[in-house]
Design an enzyme around this catalytic site. Structure first.
Site, PDB file in Angstrom:
ATOM      1  N   MET A 115       0.850  -1.191   0.000  1.00 52.65           N
ATOM      2  CA  MET A 115       0.000   0.000   0.000  1.00 52.65           C
ATOM      3  C   MET A 115       0.881   1.235   0.000  1.00 52.65           C
ATOM      4  O   MET A 115       1.894   1.301   0.697  1.00 52.65           O
ATOM      5  CB  MET A 115      -0.984   0.010   1.156  1.00 52.65           C
ATOM      6  CG  MET A 115      -0.435  -0.121   2.535  1.00 52.65           C
ATOM      7  SD  MET A 115      -1.818  -0.068   3.705  1.00 52.65           S
ATOM      8  CE  MET A 115      -1.012  -0.590   5.196  1.00 52.65           C
ATOM      9  N   ARG A 128      -3.382  -2.716  10.707  1.00 56.33           N
ATOM     10  CA  ARG A 128      -3.141  -2.250  12.078  1.00 56.33           C
ATOM     11  C   ARG A 128      -3.220  -3.391  13.081  1.00 56.33           C
ATOM     12  O   ARG A 128      -2.442  -3.444  14.032  1.00 56.33           O
ATOM     13  CB  ARG A 128      -4.129  -1.131  12.424  1.00 56.33           C
ATOM     14  CG  ARG A 128      -3.748   0.177  11.771  1.00 56.33           C
ATOM     15  CD  ARG A 128      -4.796   1.257  11.901  1.00 56.33           C
ATOM     16  NE  ARG A 128      -4.282   2.503  11.347  1.00 56.33           N
ATOM     17  CZ  ARG A 128      -5.010   3.593  11.150  1.00 56.33           C
ATOM     18  NH1 ARG A 128      -6.307   3.577  11.449  1.00 56.33           N
ATOM     19  NH2 ARG A 128      -4.465   4.683  10.654  1.00 56.33           N
ATOM     20  N   TYR A 181       4.644   2.930  12.320  1.00 60.76           N
ATOM     21  CA  TYR A 181       3.931   2.803  11.049  1.00 60.76           C
ATOM     22  C   TYR A 181       2.499   2.298  11.226  1.00 60.76           C
ATOM     23  O   TYR A 181       2.096   1.900  12.303  1.00 60.76           O
ATOM     24  CB  TYR A 181       4.695   1.996  10.024  1.00 60.76           C
ATOM     25  CG  TYR A 181       5.124   0.568  10.309  1.00 60.76           C
ATOM     26  CD1 TYR A 181       4.566  -0.226  11.279  1.00 60.76           C
ATOM     27  CD2 TYR A 181       6.134   0.004   9.527  1.00 60.76           C
ATOM     28  CE1 TYR A 181       4.972  -1.530  11.477  1.00 60.76           C
ATOM     29  CE2 TYR A 181       6.550  -1.306   9.706  1.00 60.76           C
ATOM     30  CZ  TYR A 181       5.970  -2.067  10.679  1.00 60.76           C
ATOM     31  OH  TYR A 181       6.379  -3.357  10.868  1.00 60.76           O
ATOM     32  N   GLU A 182       1.742   2.399  10.129  1.00 61.98           N
ATOM     33  CA  GLU A 182       0.291   2.127  10.120  1.00 61.98           C
ATOM     34  C   GLU A 182      -0.458   3.022  11.098  1.00 61.98           C
ATOM     35  O   GLU A 182      -1.399   2.588  11.765  1.00 61.98           O
ATOM     36  CB  GLU A 182       0.011   0.652  10.409  1.00 61.98           C
ATOM     37  CG  GLU A 182       0.545  -0.308   9.382  1.00 61.98           C
ATOM     38  CD  GLU A 182       0.179   0.092   7.957  1.00 61.98           C
ATOM     39  OE1 GLU A 182      -0.912   0.655   7.748  1.00 61.98           O
ATOM     40  OE2 GLU A 182       0.989  -0.140   7.057  1.00 61.98           O
ATOM     41  N   GLY A 183      -0.057   4.266  11.184  1.00 57.20           N
ATOM     42  CA  GLY A 183      -0.667   5.202  12.121  1.00 57.20           C
ATOM     43  C   GLY A 183       0.053   5.118  13.442  1.00 57.20           C
ATOM     44  O   GLY A 183      -0.024   4.096  14.137  1.00 57.20           O
TER      45      GLY A 183
END
Length: 578
Positions: free
Chosen positions: A161, A297, A433-435
């Site tokens: 992504m 997540r 990462y991933e928020g």
């Protein structure tokens, strides 16, 4: 010391937390029979031990390399990945209509748990593919599903992504990549993306990039973003590989850890020949991408479990081997293995209990993904609630446990050759990462707290309180968290955000403590029924330690969460630097 997949632990949590037998009662998951579940848990464990684990060291020391514009993986990775594909490990949760096994997401979670414990950097590749499958299956056209899902499901293709750009980190709405219609239903993609995990490699036949970009005249911010499917190699109508798409690997990052995971800077369309297809409606990019991100997540939270398991195994092994100093209460001054010293025991028990707590939390979240798939009332709300808890607490506890592993090793832990430091270097990215975990906490006190006017969280805490009456520490934590929830609902936005991280941790520990209480009861019941195995005795000890030592610590988060934002802004930006 070789990694050993935690098969007994995984089976126990699948039974008592996931409720895998109940899931298998539904036609959708009828193939998840006890024999099938056991075969997967044992089979992926043996595969991880035999194929992924031996590559962990070379992955760290050699790492992925950029050679003549292409990423080359360390020796052994290509063969191990092909074995992963051949054995069908990537297809566990993939849609059955596209060649997958259609088993519960919980079983894919078990597989990634073992693979990542053996080699976290390597297991990042399958994690991303799982997310790509989800996004295409939910938002792609029938043609896109038929063309890409079968090979993504097997792992013959891998997925990525592409969100982040040099000028747009967590602020996705600031991205500048463009998608210009070509007049035939496809788009010309142009732009630069950074921090793209497994953005290029030599293990799979093709790489399916999911790319966020703007179409001409789209509105500003996230409302103007669309999602595009952009393969490394174009795919012909009959499924055969066509010519290379116009995607250039500009560089790979030199990172603190996960060196076997190539983190790429990708340039799309420098020659004007990068072709992509829209996934979902125009301007629906964020909705489509969040399907992938929410899945990711949870799997990033699972990385905390993976590293915690591996670091704990290594620390216990070292503590039993390392002889140093007499035990203070011992009958002689003869040196003993450091596992006998109380402070080393403190660290090892915290590692063991913390690992089991976050595994239960991540597996619980995965079970609600399955229940949401089945259409169970309230299940999706629980996925939404548990995701920021699992991602934040899972990765923070994984980092803490990896750090404790270094401490158990003493000075040797700071020496790379022991391998203890790699676990900390590898897991440290997971909170970012991933928020970032701060963003997860903001999400919890923003969108998730507001679900049903706060009743989703109220009902969850009420369930914990009702079930935990026998344990004063957990009952007190649940009550304190409930009080804090009401404060958060009434607080202004700055005060709410200032306390969001503490609130997230308090909620996560209350939930994890509840799951450890459930496991304690189950283990004690099994023991009462005559099973006196070492595993069950170990389970009881770990659950008791978490409930009696780690749960009471979380009460302190209440004061932190209610301190408000005023002190954070007591200094202006210039004074802060003084």
């Amino acid at each position: 010391m070789a990694f050993s997949a935690p098969v007994a632990e995984q089976n126990f949590v699948l039974k008592h937390i996931v409720g895998i037998d109940a899931l298998a009662q539904h036609a959708r998951f009828a193939d998840a029979t006890p024999d099938m579940v056991q075969a997967i848990v044992e089979g992926i464990g043996a595969f991880a031990e035999g194929e992924f684990a031996p590559l962990n060291r070379i992955g760290d020391t050699v790492g992925a390399r950029l050679i003549n514009g292409k990423v080359v993986m360390p020796e052994g990775f290509v063969a191990a990945y092909k074995s992963y594909v051949a054995n069908g490990w990537g297809s566990i949760n993939a849609p059955a209509e596209f060649g997958g096994q259609g088993l519960p997401f919980s079983m894919a979670t078990v597989a990634l748990d073992s693979l990542g414990g053996a080699n976290m950097a390597f297991a990042l590749c399958p994690i991303l593919s799982v997310g790509a499958i989800e996004a295409i299956n939910h938002h792609g056209t029938d043609r896109q599903k038929e063309l890409f899902l079968p090979k993504l499901s097997t792992g013959e293709y891998s997925g990525t992504m592409n969100l982040t750009e040099p000028q747009a980190g967590s602020d996705v709405g600031a991205l500048k990549s463009t998608a210009t219609p070509r007049g035939d239903g496809t788009y010309q993609i142009k732009g630069t993306k950074i921090y793209i995990s497994f953005g290029d490699h030599d293990m799979a036949e093709n790489i399916v990039h999911l790319v966020l970009a703007r179409t001409p005249d789209g509105p500003a911010g996230t409302k103007g973003i669309s999602l595009f499917l952009v393969p490394k190699y174009q795919v012909d109508a009959d499924g055969s590989i066509g010519k290379a798409n116009d995607i250039k690997v500009v560089s790979i990052e030199h990172k603190m850890g996960i060196n076997a995971s190539p983190t790429c800077v990708l340039a799309f369309g420098e020659e004007g020949e990068c072709i992509g297809e829209l996934i979902g409606p125009e301007f629906g990019g964020m909705r489509a991408m969040f399907t992938m991100m929410n899945n990711a997540r949870l799997n990033v939270g699972l990385q905390g479990v993976q590293i915690a398991e591996a670091a704990t195994q290594k620390a216990i092994w070292f503590a039993r081997e390392r002889v140093q100093s007499a035990k203070a209460s011992g009958p002689s001054r003869e040196s003993v293995a450091i596992v006998e010293h109380p402070d080393v025991r403190r660290m090892l028990m915290r590692m063991k209990a913390g690992t089991q707590a976050i595994r239960a939390l991540l597996y619980l979240a995965s079970s609600y993904v399955d229940r949401a798939t089945l259409g169970e009332a309230g299940a999706q709300e629980m996925v939404d609630l548990l995701t920021p808890l699992a991602k934040t607490y899972g990765t923070d506890m994984g980092s803490e446990i990896a750090s404790l592993g270094i401490q158990v090793h003493g000075g040797m832990g700071f020496v790379e050759e022991t391998g203890a430091a790699q676990y900390y270097r590898d897991i440290r990215i997971a909170a970012i990462y991933e928020g970032t975990n701060g963003i997860q906490a903001a999400d919890l006190v923003g969108r998730k707290l507001a679900m049903q006017g706060g009743d989703v969280i109220r009902n969850h805490l009420a369930a914990i309180s009702a079930d935990a009456a026998e344990h004063s520490g957990l009952s007190a934590l649940a009550a304190a968290t409930a009080d804090l929830t009401e404060y958060m609902l009434a607080a202004d936005v700055d005060d709410r955000l200032a306390g969001s991280y503490a609130y997230t941790n308090m909620m996560a520990v209350a939930t994890s403590g509840w799951l450890m209480l459930k496991q304690l009861r189950a283990a004690q019941t099994d023991i009462a029924n005559g099973d006196t195995s070492a595993f069950l005795r170990s389970k009881v000890a770990a659950c008791r330690y978490y409930l009696d030592v780690m749960v009471p610590e979380a009460i302190a988060y209440k004061g932190t969460a209610m301190a408000g934002a005023e002190l954070l802004y007591a200094l202006d930006a210039e004074e802060l630097a003084a």
